[in-house]
Scaffold this active site. Structure first.
Site, mmCIF file in Angstrom:
data_model
loop_
_atom_site.group_PDB
_atom_site.id
_atom_site.type_symbol
_atom_site.label_atom_id
_atom_site.label_comp_id
_atom_site.label_asym_id
_atom_site.label_seq_id
_atom_site.Cartn_x
_atom_site.Cartn_y
_atom_site.Cartn_z
ATOM 1 N N GLN A 253 -46.393 -4.061 -18.383
ATOM 2 C CA GLN A 253 -46.202 -3.099 -19.460
ATOM 3 C C GLN A 253 -45.665 -1.771 -18.951
ATOM 4 O O GLN A 253 -44.865 -1.106 -19.625
ATOM 5 C CB GLN A 253 -47.522 -2.877 -20.199
ATOM 6 C CG GLN A 253 -47.963 -4.066 -21.022
ATOM 7 C CD GLN A 253 -49.067 -3.735 -22.005
ATOM 8 O OE1 GLN A 253 -49.441 -2.581 -22.158
ATOM 9 N NE2 GLN A 253 -49.587 -4.745 -22.664
ATOM 10 N N SER B 292 -51.816 5.713 -22.150
ATOM 11 C CA SER B 292 -53.143 5.639 -22.766
ATOM 12 C C SER B 292 -54.222 5.534 -21.702
ATOM 13 O O SER B 292 -54.001 5.018 -20.610
ATOM 14 C CB SER B 292 -53.219 4.440 -23.709
ATOM 15 O OG SER B 292 -52.940 3.236 -23.016
ATOM 16 N N GLY C 193 -49.178 -6.828 -25.765
ATOM 17 C CA GLY C 193 -48.703 -7.597 -24.634
ATOM 18 C C GLY C 193 -47.936 -8.829 -25.079
ATOM 19 O O GLY C 193 -48.316 -9.494 -26.046
ATOM 20 N N CYS D 51 -53.367 -5.966 -27.492
ATOM 21 C CA CYS D 51 -53.847 -4.670 -27.983
ATOM 22 C C CYS D 51 -53.994 -4.619 -29.497
ATOM 23 O O CYS D 51 -54.711 -3.764 -30.014
ATOM 24 C CB CYS D 51 -52.911 -3.561 -27.519
ATOM 25 S SG CYS D 51 -52.840 -3.354 -25.738
ATOM 26 N N HIS E 180 -57.791 4.165 -25.308
ATOM 27 C CA HIS E 180 -57.298 2.935 -25.944
ATOM 28 C C HIS E 180 -58.190 1.767 -25.523
ATOM 29 O O HIS E 180 -57.862 1.022 -24.615
ATOM 30 C CB HIS E 180 -55.851 2.720 -25.500
ATOM 31 C CG HIS E 180 -55.213 1.444 -25.937
ATOM 32 N ND1 HIS E 180 -55.652 0.699 -27.024
ATOM 33 C CD2 HIS E 180 -54.144 0.767 -25.421
ATOM 34 C CE1 HIS E 180 -54.873 -0.366 -27.152
ATOM 35 N NE2 HIS E 180 -53.964 -0.358 -26.193
ATOM 36 N N CYS F 104 -48.201 -1.780 -30.544
ATOM 37 C CA CYS F 104 -47.489 -2.649 -29.612
ATOM 38 C C CYS F 104 -48.510 -3.528 -28.893
ATOM 39 O O CYS F 104 -49.677 -3.163 -28.758
ATOM 40 C CB CYS F 104 -46.687 -1.828 -28.603
ATOM 41 S SG CYS F 104 -47.654 -0.689 -27.606
ATOM 42 N N ARG G 58 -58.498 16.034 -22.631
ATOM 43 C CA ARG G 58 -58.350 17.031 -21.560
ATOM 44 C C ARG G 58 -57.710 18.273 -22.178
ATOM 45 O O ARG G 58 -56.488 18.358 -22.339
ATOM 46 C CB ARG G 58 -57.495 16.479 -20.418
ATOM 47 C CG ARG G 58 -58.127 15.293 -19.710
ATOM 48 C CD ARG G 58 -57.319 14.870 -18.487
ATOM 49 N NE ARG G 58 -55.997 14.387 -18.843
ATOM 50 C CZ ARG G 58 -55.715 13.129 -19.176
ATOM 51 N NH1 ARG G 58 -56.689 12.217 -19.211
ATOM 52 N NH2 ARG G 58 -54.478 12.767 -19.479
#
Length: 390
Positions: free
Chosen positions: A160, A245, A378, A89, A346, A376, A218
């Site tokens: 995750q 996310s 993986g 990420c 994301h 953060c 939303r």
């Protein structure tokens, strides 16, 4: 040592899965931000030493060196190179760090960093083919066997979502607390969109006319509405789609150069690269890396957490920024003041420089001297980058 400055930063609006960007190829989406970056700054692409591009799922349409094909799709000269980076990420944040480092090392004068991910067209996990065996290898499996075979991890694989559940448990975050944070993300993102906070940073996307705002938002999200959602990773868990996310499509790009080159080109920088760090952490919880990465970056910078006026901490899951805040002591009003990935999405490989784009424009708009972003990633790694307003 030369300095590296950010002259401009742009991004596409973030598209929700199967939304406005669903029909756009990753190279073409990347081209949109490269084109807009050059248009806004009057940049001659011939001057660009390299395009350093982040992308996570480098398979299918995103394989074959998407950073290079982004350059060609933008119509830039064939002499402009491109390279593709994968740090999960944090890929485009690493792209930025690498690009700035090359400028500071004196190897580049002008460089573009950024990234892309089209998660509609190249789904999350598309590169994982079970028939080819586990990607982390038998030695890694043996090292973490006790945990992986405990029954907590689906398919005895790093996960995750399970990591987010562990963080919530270890820091004592209730589902109510996580849902309150998720609702805050939507509320702040809505306020930022309505105030036009993102308008000056958005690139138009050919093929998506009228697409001018992040579409994952939303409005009216509350802890009460989120309470209706089922946990995603454990029957009695606290992590669900509403406090995680969103799966998204998007791209972003940042123009970096020396201050001297900017002056020669008649360009006014926004911020300078102050300091940064990358760090590793527990690969089972996976998402706590921003804590040591931030500590490492602050130590290098000589700054304290109180010196920083704005933080972009990627909202992969609600426990991530909350645990980070609990350990670092950052003020709530400075943490993700424009909402985050829970509200707007994301797009993996593009998110690092999306956060950077949001951060530097916010710093300029609010006259904030120092900003910090962290992601953060993986496998348990994380980047942290500190920028200083020019």
């Amino acid at each position: 040592m030369p300095e590296a400055v950010v002259v401009d930063a742009v991004r596409t609006p973030i598209g929700k899965r199967k939304g406005s960007l669903a029909d756009i190829h990753a190279a073409d989406l990347s081209a949109a931000v490269l084109t807009e970056l050059a248009r806004r700054t009057g940049l001659d692409p011939n001057l660009v030493d390299d395009v350093v591009w982040g992308c996570v799922n480098q398979v299918g349409e995103q394989a074959a060196q998407v950073g290079r094909y982004a350059v060609l799709a933008a119509g830039w000269p064939e002499t402009v190179p491109g390279v593709t980076i994968n740090r999960a990420c944090g890929s485009s944040q690493s792209s930025f760090d690498f690009a700035a480092g090359m400028v500071m090392a004196g190897q580049y004068d002008v460089v573009v960093a950024g990234g892309v991910e089209t998660m509609t067209r190249v789904p999350l996990g598309a590169g994982r083919d079970p028939s080819l065996g586990r990607q982390y290898g038998p030695l890694v499996r043996e090292r973490y066997k006790a945990d992986l075979t405990s029954g907590e991890f689906p398919n005895e694989d790093f996960n995750q979502g399970v990591g987010a559940e562990r963080i919530a448990r270890d820091w004592g975050f209730s589902r109510q607390r996580l849902d309150e944070y998720a609702s805050r993300s939507h509320e702040l993102a809505a306020a930022a969109i309505d105030a036009g906070a993102f308008d000056d940073q958005l690139a138009p996307v050919p093929g998506a006319p009228g697409f001018t705002a992040d579409e994952g938002l939303r409005r009216g999200t509350t802890p009460e509405t989120l309470a209706k959602l089922k946990p995603s990773f454990s029957e009695n868990g606290v992590i669900h789609a509403g406090n995680s996310s969103q799966i998204s499509d998007g791209a972003s790009a940042v123009l970096i150069m020396t201050p001297e080159r900017a002056k020669e080109l008649g360009l006014t920088p926004i911020a300078r690269y102050h300091s940064g760090a990358v760090s590793g952490a527990d690969p089972l919880r996976m998402l706590t890396g921003p804590i040591p990465a931030t500590q490492k970056a602050l130590k290098r910078s000589g700054l304290s957490i109180g010196d920083i006026g704005a933080f972009e901490v990627n909202e992969a899951f609600a426990p991530v920024p909350l645990a980070w805040q609990a350990e670092l002591g950052a003020e709530t009003e400075k943490l993700n003041p424009l909402g985050g990935a829970i509200a707007v999405g994301h797009p993996l490989g593009g998110s690092g420089t999306i956060l950077l784009t949001r951060l530097v424009h916010h710093m300029r708009d609010k006259n904030i001297r120092y900003g910090l972003q962290t992601m953060c990633e993986g496998g348990g790694t994380a980047n942290a980058t500190i920028l200083e307003l020019v």
